[in-house]
Structure formats: structure tokens, C-alpha cells
Motif scaffolding. Sequence first.
Motif, PDB file in Angstrom:
ATOM      1  N   UNK A  40      41.079  18.355 -25.641  1.00 33.44           N
ATOM      2  CA  UNK A  40      41.657  18.438 -26.988  1.00 33.44           C
ATOM      3  C   UNK A  40      40.584  18.305 -28.057  1.00 33.44           C
ATOM      4  N   UNK A  41      39.597  17.426 -27.828  1.00 33.72           N
ATOM      5  CA  UNK A  41      38.497  17.282 -28.785  1.00 33.72           C
ATOM      6  C   UNK A  41      37.644  18.550 -28.858  1.00 33.72           C
ATOM      7  N   UNK A  42      37.580  19.281 -27.764  1.00 33.24           N
ATOM      8  CA  UNK A  42      36.837  20.547 -27.759  1.00 33.24           C
ATOM      9  C   UNK A  42      37.658  21.678 -28.379  1.00 33.24           C
ATOM     10  N   UNK A  43      38.965  21.446 -28.540  1.00 34.50           N
ATOM     11  CA  UNK A  43      39.828  22.468 -29.123  1.00 34.50           C
ATOM     12  C   UNK A  43      40.159  23.595 -28.158  1.00 34.50           C
ATOM     13  N   UNK A  44      40.054  23.324 -26.860  1.00 32.08           N
ATOM     14  CA  UNK A  44      40.347  24.395 -25.903  1.00 32.08           C
ATOM     15  C   UNK A  44      41.211  23.910 -24.738  1.00 32.08           C
ATOM     16  N   UNK A  45      42.167  23.045 -25.033  1.00 29.10           N
ATOM     17  CA  UNK A  45      42.984  22.485 -23.957  1.00 29.10           C
ATOM     18  C   UNK A  45      43.778  23.569 -23.222  1.00 29.10           C
ATOM     19  N   UNK A  46      44.152  24.636 -23.917  1.00 25.82           N
ATOM     20  CA  UNK A  46      44.904  25.707 -23.253  1.00 25.82           C
ATOM     21  C   UNK A  46      44.050  26.415 -22.210  1.00 25.82           C
ATOM     22  N   UNK A  52      49.951  21.038 -16.019  1.00 21.69           N
ATOM     23  CA  UNK A  52      50.271  19.615 -15.939  1.00 21.69           C
ATOM     24  C   UNK A  52      49.266  18.749 -16.705  1.00 21.69           C
ATOM     25  N   UNK A  53      48.287  19.384 -17.356  1.00 18.06           N
ATOM     26  CA  UNK A  53      47.248  18.634 -18.065  1.00 18.06           C
ATOM     27  C   UNK A  53      46.093  18.251 -17.160  1.00 18.06           C
ATOM     28  N   UNK A  54      45.944  18.930 -16.042  1.00 20.17           N
ATOM     29  CA  UNK A  54      44.905  18.605 -15.077  1.00 20.17           C
ATOM     30  C   UNK A  54      43.633  19.418 -15.237  1.00 20.17           C
ATOM     31  N   UNK A  55      42.539  18.851 -14.754  1.00 25.26           N
ATOM     32  CA  UNK A  55      41.233  19.507 -14.734  1.00 25.26           C
ATOM     33  C   UNK A  55      40.718  19.485 -13.304  1.00 25.26           C
ATOM     34  N   UNK A  56      40.249  20.632 -12.837  1.00 31.33           N
ATOM     35  CA  UNK A  56      39.684  20.717 -11.494  1.00 31.33           C
ATOM     36  C   UNK A  56      38.179  20.481 -11.590  1.00 31.33           C
ATOM     37  N   UNK A  57      37.675  19.540 -10.773  1.00 26.41           N
ATOM     38  CA  UNK A  57      36.269  19.136 -10.833  1.00 26.41           C
ATOM     39  C   UNK A  57      35.616  19.163  -9.457  1.00 26.41           C
ATOM     40  N   UNK A  78      31.169  10.812 -26.016  1.00 29.94           N
ATOM     41  CA  UNK A  78      31.652   9.656 -25.257  1.00 29.94           C
ATOM     42  C   UNK A  78      32.934   9.191 -25.940  1.00 29.94           C
ATOM     43  N   UNK A  79      34.027   9.220 -25.195  1.00 32.03           N
ATOM     44  CA  UNK A  79      35.326   8.894 -25.779  1.00 32.03           C
ATOM     45  C   UNK A  79      35.525   7.403 -25.991  1.00 32.03           C
ATOM     46  N   UNK A  80      35.006   6.593 -25.062  1.00 33.77           N
ATOM     47  CA  UNK A  80      35.197   5.142 -25.100  1.00 33.77           C
ATOM     48  C   UNK A  80      33.866   4.429 -24.933  1.00 33.77           C
ATOM     49  N   UNK A  81      33.760   3.247 -25.490  1.00 35.40           N
ATOM     50  CA  UNK A  81      32.567   2.434 -25.298  1.00 35.40           C
ATOM     51  C   UNK A  81      32.393   2.179 -23.803  1.00 35.40           C
TER      52      UNK A  81
END
Length: 194
Positions: A40-46, A52-57, A78-81
Motif C-alpha cells: 500500500x505504501x508503494x501504491x501498487x497493492x493491486x 487475499x492480500x498475500x505476497x509470494x516470497x 522500514x515500517x516499524x522500529x
Amino acid sequence: MPKVVPLKCACGEVQGELLVDKTSSFHIHCLCCDCQSFAENLGNSERTLDEHGGTELFQTYPGNMKITQGEDKIAAMQLHRKGVYRWHTSCCNTPIANTMGSAKVPFIGIPIEFMQFKNEQEKLHTLGPVSLKAFGQYARGPMPEDVHPRYPKSYLFKVLGFVIKGFIKGKSAHHPLFKNKAPIVKVKRLHSKK
């Protein structure tokens, strides 16, 4: 037998290659809220996330990945400390890797989106089947039946063993996204410094 897979962002500015060794890697499907937030931060979630909101890694050792073109178009956040570094291209916001905050940790996760395959059959033949689907509790819509709601402890031990083996064998050397133990770019921190 290890195989070299081409890496390329959506616009082709950033390219590289990945040595795939199925004996020292993990092919996973992650539905965690952080992977979703990154997209979502990259603006390319679609483009990046499945239905299902998943990412294959594909998780492996850093020395197996090489950037051959466009290093000047790489960015990181970095999203979180104390969270992982999430690397992407600045040209087309293609996610390219997840790493720990230190080059010493022999671990890198590469989104399949950054990898080049002719078709789904070639991908499965090269990477093998997905061995873990995790964090289903964050799924968009109903949680798929074949997804673990969290991250199973049994798999965590496999990953810890993989990392320990990497430390012993010096697999943290030749990191493609760190130079002299520092990130190759300034990491944009989206969290408060507190």
C-alpha cells in the motif's frame, strides 16, 4: 541442481539474477499486515498482492542475489522500529527484497513479482511448491483453508536452523543491498523514533 533466475522490475530499470538452490531456501506465501502495508505504501497493492492480500516470497541467502543494473534506482523503507528493511525500486515501486536491518544476518526474502518466469509451470519447477502459507488471520476476506492463522513454531525452527547454518558457512558475505555493512541507500523510516 541450482538454477539462475533473471530478476527485473516492472519497468525494466532494475535487473539482476538469483541463484536458486532449493536445498537452502523457502518458498512461502505471506498474508501478514506488514507485507500488505508495504504494498500500500508503494501504491501498487493491486499488482503486488493476491485476492487475499498475500505476497509470494522466495527466502534464501543474500549472496545468491545479484543486482546487475539500476542500483541507483533502489530505495528502502522500514515500517516499524527494529522491523525488517523492505527494498523496492524508485522507478516503478516494484518490491525487490526484505532483509533484516543488518548485513550480518544471512537471510533475504525476494518477492516472486521481481522474478522472471515464462509461466506458472516454470516457476513451480524452479522454486518448488509453496511450503508455508502464513498469517491467515490478516487475510482480506475469509481466511483460506490452507493458510496457517499465524506463523507455526515448527517452521520458525526451520528458519532459525537455516540462519544458523548461514552464519556458520559465512553466507552473509556479498550482500547485494549492503556495502561495508551499511545499506546501499538511506532507509526511509515510516515509524516514530521513540
